[in-house]
Design an enzyme around this catalytic site. Structure first.
Site, PDB file in Angstrom:
ATOM      1  N   GLU A 127       0.827  -1.213   0.000  1.00 40.57           N
ATOM      2  CA  GLU A 127       0.000   0.000   0.000  1.00 40.57           C
ATOM      3  C   GLU A 127       0.857   1.257   0.000  1.00 40.57           C
ATOM      4  OE1 GLU A 127      -3.073   0.067  -0.502  1.00 40.57           O
ATOM      5  OE2 GLU A 127      -3.894  -1.870   0.084  1.00 40.57           O
ATOM      6  N   ASP A 274      -4.546  -9.669  -8.526  1.00 39.39           N
ATOM      7  CA  ASP A 274      -4.942  -8.718  -9.572  1.00 39.39           C
ATOM      8  C   ASP A 274      -3.815  -7.902 -10.191  1.00 39.39           C
ATOM      9  OD1 ASP A 274      -4.623  -7.445  -7.154  1.00 39.39           O
ATOM     10  OD2 ASP A 274      -6.567  -6.442  -7.145  1.00 39.39           O
ATOM     11  N   GLU A 368     -18.660  -5.906  -2.311  1.00 39.62           N
ATOM     12  CA  GLU A 368     -17.265  -6.341  -2.204  1.00 39.62           C
ATOM     13  C   GLU A 368     -17.095  -7.761  -2.735  1.00 39.62           C
ATOM     14  OE1 GLU A 368     -13.328  -5.112  -0.728  1.00 39.62           O
ATOM     15  OE2 GLU A 368     -15.105  -4.260  -1.643  1.00 39.62           O
ATOM     16  N   GLU A 386     -12.408   0.503  -9.532  1.00 35.77           N
ATOM     17  CA  GLU A 386     -12.031  -0.394 -10.630  1.00 35.77           C
ATOM     18  C   GLU A 386     -13.078  -0.449 -11.741  1.00 35.77           C
ATOM     19  OE1 GLU A 386      -9.407  -1.224  -7.333  1.00 35.77           O
ATOM     20  OE2 GLU A 386     -11.601  -1.136  -7.425  1.00 35.77           O
ATOM     21  N   THR A 472      -1.407   1.164 -10.734  1.00 36.45           N
ATOM     22  CA  THR A 472      -2.627   0.551 -10.206  1.00 36.45           C
ATOM     23  C   THR A 472      -3.388   1.503  -9.297  1.00 36.45           C
ATOM     24  OG1 THR A 472      -3.500  -1.515  -9.258  1.00 36.45           O
ATOM     25  CG2 THR A 472      -1.640  -0.476  -8.110  1.00 36.45           C
TER      26      THR A 472
END
Length: 849
Positions: A127, A274, A368, A386, A472
């Site tokens: 993160e 992902d 989610e 996304e 991302t």
């Protein structure tokens, strides 16, 4: 005993009020929506700066900042917070894209003067890399561009790049492993192995966590001239590539950073994996290194062979990819259609995106997690970007105004259901609409960027967006990096060429002329096959009467949903005959259909049986009872006559994701453990080895409670859980707070774990009989032949029967419904006004322990 079965047959919606518009959106309409997006951004960013800065994030319901250590611990969610004004840094290049250049310059000054990166805080390497390091690099690129133009930022002397380099060095200790795979966490001040670091005990990391470093670290190496960053990121990617399953070319979800063995072998394109795939493709685009494209193409072929079942993207076992390991999908996979656009494979991108859009129309937002039947699996919505990202990519690739309408719906739903006076709040459960007191930094970094770009022409932007690749986290890195900043010596990746079948798009970008030659409406023809996938928006067309098409799913739809999924549009048959000409036989597809329902006792394990944690020691004496959720593994408390009794002790570490420090204290007691950081099964195994006799897991999601959130059953980690014999229950945070407060006040608290119906002082009530109804089509006369198999209910649809047409969901609630009086005759009768079906509440197996 007479059995009566209530059968409700409806068309999901009548005439759809909002049909797909094939007309282009006018420039005026786009301008209005773009201005609306800017106003929404101002509301969100302004609220952060007013109520939260310099805190990492805004708490939009409390109208204050979230400071780590001053708010209840949320487990691994808080590892994004490093006391470095996270939201400010994550938003910097968004300010440039939205042409807020004065605000950008002011925000850069604040970042340079106020932000410290040497805090004694343990943060997530993943993160911190994508949000903070990426944010600093993207902002540096923008600041440098504006300085070169000579209009502003003339004072700027690469301060953000220097900060990025400092942060990069603070992240590097995480790569100090024998494998080269990074630790998942690092202390910004003390690193990993320092006695003061409070980290370094972790043994596992997710594939995406290790494989989503190359863009930021390579950019930092190219801009700073220090090769160490790119070299470490490449090494981690090399390990993941080498550890792929050679037979399927798939990777797992979690890997051991020391011995490189896979810990979780489920493989998909959602959470945990992902951005690993995303960064292979984008590393090729940014760095021009063919090795990344070759690896991506091999993985992509495997994904399309095993994981992609259009429009679904399933999870499979990496060693046995023909086996699906779960019946639900998580919302993070919504990025994948956008990645498919970059690869040039538009057809499956259109299919999956349309499926996701239909889910948002059904639930307002993407839950989610949702099942393959598009029901809610986990109801939380964190304002994730996304789906907007993929919408943007598809519009840029196709120019189809349909995707502008999709973007418009995102804007409208955010304003209608997530906007609060102090910003935008995450949705705790899409089924209830309740809010959660969080506004993650990615909402400002990504959502507004993609939405603004969707409704903007290139000439209206302060930069040429085609000159940049999105990380991302949607930070902007220049694609010229590979030519203007050549790689440092020694950080090229060598690989043995792997032969593969190449297709049209192996080395090309999407081309509308190639994909849709002379047919600009081809994208619509792809979408139309999935337009009514979830049943929402289906128009009512009584003529001609259509043949029933059975779904291909076999995993247990409820009877009413099963019938709806057939796509049955229902109307009085005599009205059809009246309006038409001739007899029913003249209508093709009009048949006499017999449904045979086999009745069986409901399987016990399919129910979510409420459990309780009952405080039985003084001064509680059984009067304090906390509703708890069960687990699908461990001891079955429903088979324990008197439950399990014991005194409670907090596990150390509280999440029980590392070696247990207080095993002596836990032995013979019931452990309290906080949700987060690792799977429930992993926690249970550690606590069982420490000698605990039971475990109570406490939710880390602030404000969750059993009154507003449906109970769910905790699930295992995909592997066998037969070794876990402890009783396990789960408390939402509000109930958990009652328990921990009792422990802090009285120190010695005895509890009883048992099913709710057996709690002390609780009068037993007769348990209602549950039944499963299985429907199948039968030829006439088949019922009598198979009657010996068990009790059956027979439903016959004939021309004499009156069938129901429903135009709207609101109208449905006022309509009378159908009942079948099975024990008396085969006729279908109208229910009395008081009749109503028993509601079926979805259980919510855990997806993010």
């Amino acid at each position: 005993m007479m059995l009566k079965t209530l059968l409700m047959i409806t068309s999901l919606l009548g005439w759809a009020r909002c049909q797909e518009s094939q007309q282009s959106m006018t420039p005026e309409e786009k301008t209005v929506i773009r201005d609306q997006i800017v106003e929404m951004f101002d509301h969100a960013y302004g609220s952060y700066m007013k109520y939260a800065y310099p805190a990492d994030e805004l708490m939009p319901l409390s109208c204050r900042g979230r400071v780590r250590g001053q708010e209840p611990n949320r487990g691994d969610i808080d590892d994004s917070l490093g006391k470095f004004s996270l939201t400010l840094i994550d938003t910097l290049d968004t300010l440039v894209v939205l042409n807020k250049l004065d605000e950008f310059e002011d925000a850069v000054r604040k970042t340079v003067s106020d932000v410290r990166l040497d805090n004694d805080v343990v943060v997530s390497v993943f993160e911190t890399n994508i949000r903070v390091l990426g944010g600093l690099l993207g902002a540096h690129v923008m600041a440098d561009l504006l300085r070169q133009r000579g209009e502003r930022m003339q004072w700027y002397r690469d301060e953000l790049l220097h900060m990025a380099k400092e942060l990069g060095h603070r992240l590097l200790p995480a790569f100090n492993t024998t494998s080269g795979l990074p630790y998942p966490k690092v202390n910004l001040r003390y690193g990993v192995l320092n006695p003061l670091s409070r980290t370094g005990t972790e043994s596992d990391t997710c594939t995406a966590c290790a494989g989503t470093m190359i863009l930021e670290f390579a950019a930092l190496s190219r801009l700073s001239g220090e090769s160490v960053f790119e070299a470490n990121a490449r090494k981690a990617l090399d390990v993941l590539w080498e550890r792929r399953q050679r037979g399927s070319d798939l990777v797992g979800t979690v890997i051991n950073i020391h011995n490189e063995e896979w810990v979780r072998r489920d493989s998909g394109v959602g959470a945990g994996i992902d951005s690993y795939y995303e960064y292979l493709m984008k590393a090729y685009i940014l760095l021009g290194d063919n090795v990344f494209l070759e690896r991506f193409n091999i993985h992509y072929s495997a994904i399309m062979k095993y994981i992609s079942q259009p429009p679904l993207l399933l999870n499979v076992h990496m060693h046995n990819p023909t086996v699906s390991v779960r019946s639900w999908m998580d919302s993070l996979l919504a990025f994948f259609p956008g990645l498919q656009v970059l690869r040039g494979d538009l057809k499956p991108a259109i299919e999956t995106h349309e499926m996701l859009y239909q889910v948002t129309k059904q639930h307002k937002f993407l839950p989610e997690a949702f099942t393959t039947e598009f029901r809610v699996h986990w109801g939380q919505h964190l304002l994730r970007p996304e789906f907007a990202e993929s919408t943007y990519y598809l519009y840029k690739a196709t120019g189809d105004p349909y995707y502008l309408r999709v973007g418009q719906s995102i804007v409208e739903k955010l304003n209608a259901y997530a906007r609060v006076p102090c910003g935008f709040a995450a949705v705790q459960d899409v089924r209830t609409g309740t809010h959660e007191d969080r506004m993650d930094s990615f909402f400002l970094a990504e959502m507004f960027k993609y939405l603004y770009l969707l409704f903007s022409e290139k000439s209206e932007l302060p930069i040429d967006i085609d000159d940049y690749i999105f990380t991302t986290e949607a930070h902007l890195l220049p694609v010229s990096l590979s030519t203007t900043k050549p790689p440092c010596q020694g950080n090229n990746t060598e690989t043995v060429p792997v032969s593969q079948e190449e297709d049209l798009f192996t080395h090309s970008c999407p081309s509308m002329e190639t994909l849709f030659p002379n047919n600009p409406s081809f994208a619509k023809t792809i979408r139309d096959g999935y337009k009514y996938l979830t049943g929402v928006g289906r128009a009512f067309h009584p003529l001609p009467i259509r043949e029933i098409e059975l779904p291909l799913h076999d995993n247990g739809l409820e009877p009413a949903e099963f019938l709806r999924s057939m796509g049955i549009s229902l109307t009085p048959l005599n009205e059809v005959i009246t309006r038409g000409t001739g007899s029913p036989k003249e209508h093709k597809g009009v048949y006499r259909v017999k449904f045979v329902a086999e009745v069986s006792q409901t399987s016990e394990e399919e129910e979510v049986v409420p459990h309780v944690v009952q405080l039985i020691s003084p001064p509680f004496l059984g009067r304090t009872v906390l509703t708890a959720g069960p687990a699908k593994f461990g001891m079955d408390l429903t088979k324990q006559e008197h439950g399990v009794k014991g005194s409670i002790v907090k596990a150390s570490p509280y999440t029980a994701c590392g070696p247990v420090d207080n095993a002596a204290e836990l032995k013979g007691h019931i452990a309290l453990a906080l949700r987060g950081d690792c799977m429930f099964a992993a926690k249970a195994r550690r606590l069982q080895e420490a000698g605990a006799i039971g475990v109570i897991f406490l939710d880390h999601r602030e404000g969750s409670n059993s009154e507003e959130t449906p109970l769910f059953q905790m699930v295992g980690d995909g592997d066998s859980t037969e070794d876990i014999t402890l009783p396990l229950v789960f408390l939402f945070s509000r109930e958990g707070a009652v328990l921990t407060a009792a422990l802090e006040e009285h120190h010695n608290v005895d509890v009883l774990l048992l099913p709710k119906e057996r709690q002390l002082g609780h009068d037993k009530t007769e348990k209602p009989v549950g039944m499963n109804i299985k429907l199948r089509l039968a030829e006439e006369g088949e019922l009598e032949e198979g009657a010996s198999r068990g009790p059956t209910l027979e439903f016959i649809l004939e021309k004499e029967e009156v069938l129901l047409k429903v135009e709207d969901e609101e109208e449905l609630r006022g309509q009378q419904q159908f009942c079948t009086k099975a024990a008396e005759d085969d006729r279908t009768e109208l229910c009395s006004e008081g009749s109503s079906p028993t509601p079926n509440s979805d259980s919510e197996p855990d997806t993010n322990p």
